[in-house]
Design a protein around this motif. Structure first.
Motif, PDB file in Angstrom:
ATOM      1  N   ARG A   1       0.711  -1.241   0.091  1.00 51.81           N
ATOM      2  CA  ARG A   1      -0.034   0.016   0.056  1.00 51.81           C
ATOM      3  C   ARG A   1       0.871   1.398  -0.101  1.00 51.81           C
ATOM      4  O   ARG A   1       1.922   1.203   0.706  1.00 51.81           O
TER       5      ARG A   1
ATOM      6  N   ASP B   1      -2.284   4.387  -3.870  1.00 53.55           N
ATOM      7  CA  ASP B   1      -3.416   3.745  -3.587  1.00 53.55           C
ATOM      8  C   ASP B   1      -3.956   3.952  -2.150  1.00 53.55           C
ATOM      9  O   ASP B   1      -4.727   3.492  -1.696  1.00 53.55           O
TER      10      ASP B   1
ATOM     11  N   ARG C   1       5.264   6.303  -9.779  1.00 55.78           N
ATOM     12  CA  ARG C   1       5.166   4.838  -9.735  1.00 55.78           C
ATOM     13  C   ARG C   1       6.389   4.073 -10.015  1.00 55.78           C
ATOM     14  O   ARG C   1       6.660   3.406  -9.638  1.00 55.78           O
TER      15      ARG C   1
ATOM     16  N   GLN D   1     -11.445   7.855 -13.910  1.00 62.47           N
ATOM     17  CA  GLN D   1     -11.760   8.953 -12.503  1.00 62.47           C
ATOM     18  C   GLN D   1     -12.655   9.977 -13.143  1.00 62.47           C
ATOM     19  O   GLN D   1     -12.463  10.786 -14.189  1.00 62.47           O
TER      20      GLN D   1
END
Length: 280
Positions: free
Chosen positions: A4, A45, A111, A256
Motif C-alpha cells: 500500500r 493507492d 510509480r 476517474q
C-alpha cells in the motif's frame, strides 16, 4: 503483493529564496501545492498527506487531502518526513515524499520510484543531483527519522547511510518505457527555488492532452480539436469550448470521474467530457 502506498508533500519550508510561500504560487489557475497533491493522488493507492509548519496557512485543498503539523519548526525535511511517515504508517507500507515545488511531477515517475523499492528507501540521482524530496521511503523509517531529529542529525544523507537504500539513476529510471515516453527528460524532479526558476517554469507550455466531447456536448460548439494544451481540467474544458458546471463531468483516462476544475493534467492524459444531465 504490491505494498500500500501513500503520498507525502512537505509544505513547511520558509521559501526564503522565493520570497513568497511556494505552496500558494499560482500554477495555470491552480497552485503548486494543489497540483502536487493531485498528482500524488493519481499515483498512490493510499492517503495523501501535507506536512506543514505550525499554524502555516495553506491554499485550498480537496477534502481528501490530510493535513498534519510539524510540531517543531526549523528541523527541515528530516523532521517533516518523520511526521508524514508516522501519519500514514497504519495505512501504508511505503510513501512517495516530495516537496511542494515540483510543477512537472508526473504520476509515471512516482510509480517508477515506488516500484524500485526493494529495501528501506529509493534515492534517485536524477538530472545530475540527488533527489531526496522526490523519493520513496518505507513507513517503518518514521521512528528512525524522529530520533535523528531529536538528536539534531538533520542531514538526510545520514539516513541513507544507515538504512537499505536503493540508489537509482536516470538510466534505471528511464528503463521503464512508460516513464521514458511521458517524461523522457525527468522533468518530474525540476523544482522552483527562486523567482527566476518559477518564471521559467511558468513560461513552459502546458502538457498536451487528448480531449473528446460525448453525447449532447458533442453537438455543441462545432468540431473539437484532438488535443489541447492544459495543466488543469478547467483549461482542458475551455480548450473545447466548455465550462465545468453541474451539467458537465469529465472522465480522466477512462476511469476517474470528476468536475473539479483544478484536477491536474499531465502529458499523455485523455479527457472525455460528458453531460451530467439525465438523458445526455
Amino acid at each position: 503483493m504490491t505494498p500500500r502506498t501513500a503520498g507525502i508533500v512537505l509544505a513547511g519550508g520558509r521559501s526564503s529564496r522565493m520570497g513568497a510561500p511556494k505552496a500558494a504560487l499560482e500554477w495555470h489557475g491552480s497552485t503548486l501545492l494543489r497540483r502536487a497533491t493531485g498528482v500524488l493522488a493519481r499515483a498512490v493507492d493510499g492517503p495523501v498527506v501535507v506536512v506543514r509548519a505550525p499554524a502555516q496557512p495553506l491554499p485550498p485543498l480537496p477534502d481528501a487531502v490530510e493535513l498534519v503539523a510539524d510540531p517543531v519548526e526549523g528541523l527541515g525535511p528530516v523532521q517533516g518526513i518523520a511526521v508524514g511517515l508516522a501519519a500514514v504508517a497504519d495505512r501504508a507500507d511505503a510513501a512517495f515524499v516530495c516537496s511542494t515545488d515540483l510543477p512537472f511531477l508526473h504520476p509515471a515517475y512516482i510509480r517508477r520510484v515506488l516500484g524500485l523499492l526493494d529495501g528501506d528507501a529509493v534515492l534517485p540521482h536524477a538530472r545530475g543531483h540527488r533527489q531526496p524530496l522526490a523519493a520513496a521511503y518505507r513507513t517503518t523509517l518514521a521512528p528512525v527519522l524522529a530520533r535523528m531529529a531529536e538528536d539534531r542529525q538533520l542531514k538526510l544523507g545520514q539516513l541513507f547511510e544507515r538504512c537499505r537504500t536503493h540508489h537509482t539513476d536516470d538510466a534505471e529510471l528511464l528503463a521503464d518505457p512508460l516513464l521514458r515516453g511521458l517524461d523522457p527528460d525527468l522533468d518530474s524532479v525540476v523544482n522552483v527555488n527562486e523567482p527566476a526558476d518559477y518564471r521559467a517554469a511558468r513560461e513552459r507550455p502546458a502538457p498536451e492532452v487528448t480531449v473528446q466531447r460525448f453525447g449532447a456536448l458533442a453537438r455543441r460548439g462545432g468540431a473539437v480539436p484532438g488535443s489541447v494544451r492544459a495543466a488543469t481540467l478547467a483549461a482542458a474544458a475551455a480548450g473545447v469550448g466548455l465550462e465545468l458546471d453541474r451539467h458537465v463531468v469529465a472522465a480522466l483516462n477512462g476511469d476517474q470521474i470528476t468536475r473539479d476544475p483544478e484536477t491536474p493534467l499531465v502529458a499523455g492524459d485523455s479527457v472525455a467530457f460528458l453531460s451530467a444531465d439525465a438523458g445526455g
